[in-house]
Each structure stands twice: as structure tokens, then as C-alpha cells.
Design a protein around this motif. Structure first.
Motif, PDB file in Angstrom:
ATOM      1  N   THR A   7       0.835  -1.205   0.000  1.00 36.15           N
ATOM      2  CA  THR A   7       0.000   0.000   0.000  1.00 36.15           C
ATOM      3  C   THR A   7       0.869   1.253   0.000  1.00 36.15           C
ATOM      4  N   ARG A   8       1.952   1.247   0.778  1.00 40.55           N
ATOM      5  CA  ARG A   8       2.881   2.379   0.766  1.00 40.55           C
ATOM      6  C   ARG A   8       3.519   2.546  -0.608  1.00 40.55           C
ATOM      7  N   LEU A   9       3.887   1.433  -1.215  1.00 43.21           N
ATOM      8  CA  LEU A   9       4.463   1.474  -2.561  1.00 43.21           C
ATOM      9  C   LEU A   9       3.453   2.071  -3.536  1.00 43.21           C
ATOM     10  N   PHE A  10       2.190   1.662  -3.425  1.00 42.55           N
ATOM     11  CA  PHE A  10       1.135   2.210  -4.276  1.00 42.55           C
ATOM     12  C   PHE A  10       1.072   3.732  -4.141  1.00 42.55           C
ATOM     13  N   ARG A  11       1.050   4.218  -2.895  1.00 39.27           N
ATOM     14  CA  ARG A  11       0.963   5.670  -2.675  1.00 39.27           C
ATOM     15  C   ARG A  11       2.185   6.386  -3.251  1.00 39.27           C
ATOM     16  N   ASP A  12       3.336   5.749  -3.166  1.00 37.11           N
ATOM     17  CA  ASP A  12       4.555   6.343  -3.720  1.00 37.11           C
ATOM     18  C   ASP A  12       4.485   6.421  -5.243  1.00 37.11           C
ATOM     19  N   ILE A  13       3.949   5.388  -5.866  1.00 34.56           N
ATOM     20  CA  ILE A  13       3.853   5.362  -7.331  1.00 34.56           C
ATOM     21  C   ILE A  13       2.759   6.313  -7.819  1.00 34.56           C
ATOM     22  N   ASP A  14       1.698   6.466  -7.055  1.00 34.53           N
ATOM     23  CA  ASP A  14       0.558   7.328  -7.421  1.00 34.53           C
ATOM     24  C   ASP A  14       0.946   8.791  -7.245  1.00 34.53           C
ATOM     25  N   ARG A  15       1.745   9.290  -8.163  1.00 31.44           N
ATOM     26  CA  ARG A  15       2.313  10.641  -8.070  1.00 31.44           C
ATOM     27  C   ARG A  15       1.256  11.741  -8.042  1.00 31.44           C
ATOM     28  N   ASP A  16       0.157  11.557  -8.763  1.00 29.58           N
ATOM     29  CA  ASP A  16      -0.842  12.623  -8.819  1.00 29.58           C
ATOM     30  C   ASP A  16      -1.862  12.533  -7.687  1.00 29.58           C
ATOM     31  N   GLY A  17      -1.758  11.509  -6.853  1.00 28.23           N
ATOM     32  CA  GLY A  17      -2.646  11.370  -5.708  1.00 28.23           C
ATOM     33  C   GLY A  17      -4.087  11.067  -6.060  1.00 28.23           C
ATOM     34  N   LYS A  61      -9.909  -1.308 -16.818  1.00 29.16           N
ATOM     35  CA  LYS A  61     -10.277   0.107 -16.957  1.00 29.16           C
ATOM     36  C   LYS A  61      -9.062   0.986 -17.237  1.00 29.16           C
ATOM     37  N   HIS A  62      -7.910   0.381 -17.448  1.00 33.92           N
ATOM     38  CA  HIS A  62      -6.674   1.091 -17.758  1.00 33.92           C
ATOM     39  C   HIS A  62      -6.209   1.984 -16.615  1.00 33.92           C
ATOM     40  N   ARG A  63      -6.640   1.631 -15.430  1.00 37.53           N
ATOM     41  CA  ARG A  63      -6.157   2.253 -14.213  1.00 37.53           C
ATOM     42  C   ARG A  63      -6.322   1.226 -13.103  1.00 37.53           C
ATOM     43  N   VAL A  64      -5.460   1.296 -12.113  1.00 37.68           N
ATOM     44  CA  VAL A  64      -5.427   0.284 -11.066  1.00 37.68           C
ATOM     45  C   VAL A  64      -5.677   0.947  -9.717  1.00 37.68           C
ATOM     46  N   SER A  65      -6.653   0.432  -8.997  1.00 39.41           N
ATOM     47  CA  SER A  65      -6.932   0.942  -7.657  1.00 39.41           C
ATOM     48  C   SER A  65      -5.923   0.356  -6.676  1.00 39.41           C
ATOM     49  N   SER A  66      -5.909   0.896  -5.498  1.00 39.83           N
ATOM     50  CA  SER A  66      -5.038   0.392  -4.444  1.00 39.83           C
ATOM     51  C   SER A  66      -5.343  -1.082  -4.159  1.00 39.83           C
ATOM     52  N   GLU A  67      -6.618  -1.421  -4.116  1.00 38.82           N
ATOM     53  CA  GLU A  67      -7.019  -2.800  -3.833  1.00 38.82           C
ATOM     54  C   GLU A  67      -6.526  -3.748  -4.922  1.00 38.82           C
ATOM     55  N   GLU A  68      -6.690  -3.342  -6.183  1.00 40.33           N
ATOM     56  CA  GLU A  68      -6.200  -4.176  -7.289  1.00 40.33           C
ATOM     57  C   GLU A  68      -4.686  -4.347  -7.214  1.00 40.33           C
ATOM     58  N   PHE A  69      -3.995  -3.267  -6.916  1.00 41.39           N
ATOM     59  CA  PHE A  69      -2.540  -3.292  -6.852  1.00 41.39           C
ATOM     60  C   PHE A  69      -2.069  -4.232  -5.752  1.00 41.39           C
ATOM     61  N   VAL A  70      -2.633  -4.085  -4.558  1.00 39.92           N
ATOM     62  CA  VAL A  70      -2.231  -4.921  -3.427  1.00 39.92           C
ATOM     63  C   VAL A  70      -2.553  -6.387  -3.704  1.00 39.92           C
ATOM     64  N   SER A  71      -3.782  -6.669  -4.105  1.00 41.27           N
ATOM     65  CA  SER A  71      -4.141  -8.075  -4.330  1.00 41.27           C
ATOM     66  C   SER A  71      -3.363  -8.666  -5.502  1.00 41.27           C
ATOM     67  N   GLY A  72      -3.103  -7.869  -6.522  1.00 42.50           N
ATOM     68  CA  GLY A  72      -2.332  -8.352  -7.669  1.00 42.50           C
ATOM     69  C   GLY A  72      -0.907  -8.704  -7.303  1.00 42.50           C
ATOM     70  N   LEU A  73      -0.254  -7.828  -6.537  1.00 48.83           N
ATOM     71  CA  LEU A  73       1.122  -8.122  -6.133  1.00 48.83           C
ATOM     72  C   LEU A  73       1.173  -9.285  -5.155  1.00 48.83           C
ATOM     73  N   LEU A  74       0.173  -9.397  -4.290  1.00 48.46           N
ATOM     74  CA  LEU A  74       0.154 -10.535  -3.368  1.00 48.46           C
ATOM     75  C   LEU A  74      -0.036 -11.848  -4.121  1.00 48.46           C
ATOM     76  N   ARG A  75      -0.834 -11.829  -5.185  1.00 46.95           N
ATOM     77  CA  ARG A  75      -1.014 -13.041  -6.009  1.00 46.95           C
ATOM     78  C   ARG A  75       0.288 -13.432  -6.687  1.00 46.95           C
ATOM     79  N   LEU A  76       1.058 -12.434  -7.106  1.00 48.69           N
ATOM     80  CA  LEU A  76       2.310 -12.702  -7.812  1.00 48.69           C
ATOM     81  C   LEU A  76       3.473 -12.961  -6.867  1.00 48.69           C
TER      82      LEU A  76
END
Length: 102
Positions: A7-17, A61-76
Motif C-alpha cells: 500500500t505504501r508502494l502504491f501511494r509512492d507510485i501514485d504521483r498525482d494522488g 479500466k486502464h487504471r489500477v486501484s489500491s485494492e487491485e494493486f495490493v491483491s495483484g502483487l500478493l497473487r504474484l
């Protein structure tokens, strides 16, 4: 533990907030050595941004929510082969969609 770090990584990557990641944001941050090192620590060390984004953008949708990002990385997370399995699954899904549309 991993969820908080991802989640912290997601916030860091999400430059535009915006609360969503775009492929452009992910590509930019995946050039960073710290981001590469973190992904490698999860066992995701040979993924390019497009491949990774395609797998975690589950709603296409060509954009990834925090939930998608976290669950996707956990799956991988884990075996370096996980990304290969996800790629095969994606290709299989695409083929099935093509067959259904015939």
C-alpha cells in the motif's frame, strides 16, 4: 505486513494522488532501483511495467486501484514463475474471449 508495504508502494507510485495508478506512472516508477528491489524481494523480478499492469488491472479500466494493486502483487508474490503463470492465464482468457465471439 506485506499489505501495508505494498500500500505504501502504491501511494509512492501514485504521483498525482488520484488513488489510481496508470501504466505511465507504473512505468516511470519501475525504473527506480528501490522499486525494482522491492518487487524482486516479492519474487517479481523479471516483469516489465506493461505485463505487470495488465495482470493487476483486473477490471480492464486502464487504471489500477489500491485494492487491485495490493491483491495483484500478493497473487504474484513468491515464485519467480508466478509472472509466467499469470501471463499464460491472461493469454488463455484472451483466446477464450476470441472463441466466444465467433
Amino acid at each position: 505486513m506485506y499489505e501495508e508495504q505494498i500500500t505504501r508502494l502504491f501511494r509512492d507510485i501514485d504521483r498525482d494522488g488520484s488513488g489510481f495508478l496508470t501504466l505511465t506512472e507504473l512505468k516511470y516508477r519501475m525504473k527506480d532501483d528501490q522499486v525494482k528491489a522491492y518487487l524482486t524481494s516479492l519474487g517479481i523480478d523479471n516483469a516489465d511495467a506493461w505485463t505487470l499492469f495488465k495482470f493487476i488491472d483486473t477490471d480492464c479500466k486502464h487504471r489500477v486501484s489500491s485494492e487491485e494493486f495490493v491483491s495483484g502483487l500478493l497473487r504474484l508474490k513468491g515464485s519467480a514463475k508466478s509472472i509466467d503463470m499469470m501471463q499464460l492465464m491472461e493469454e488463455n482468457r484472451w483466446i477464450m474471449n476470441q472463441l466466444v465471439s465467433l
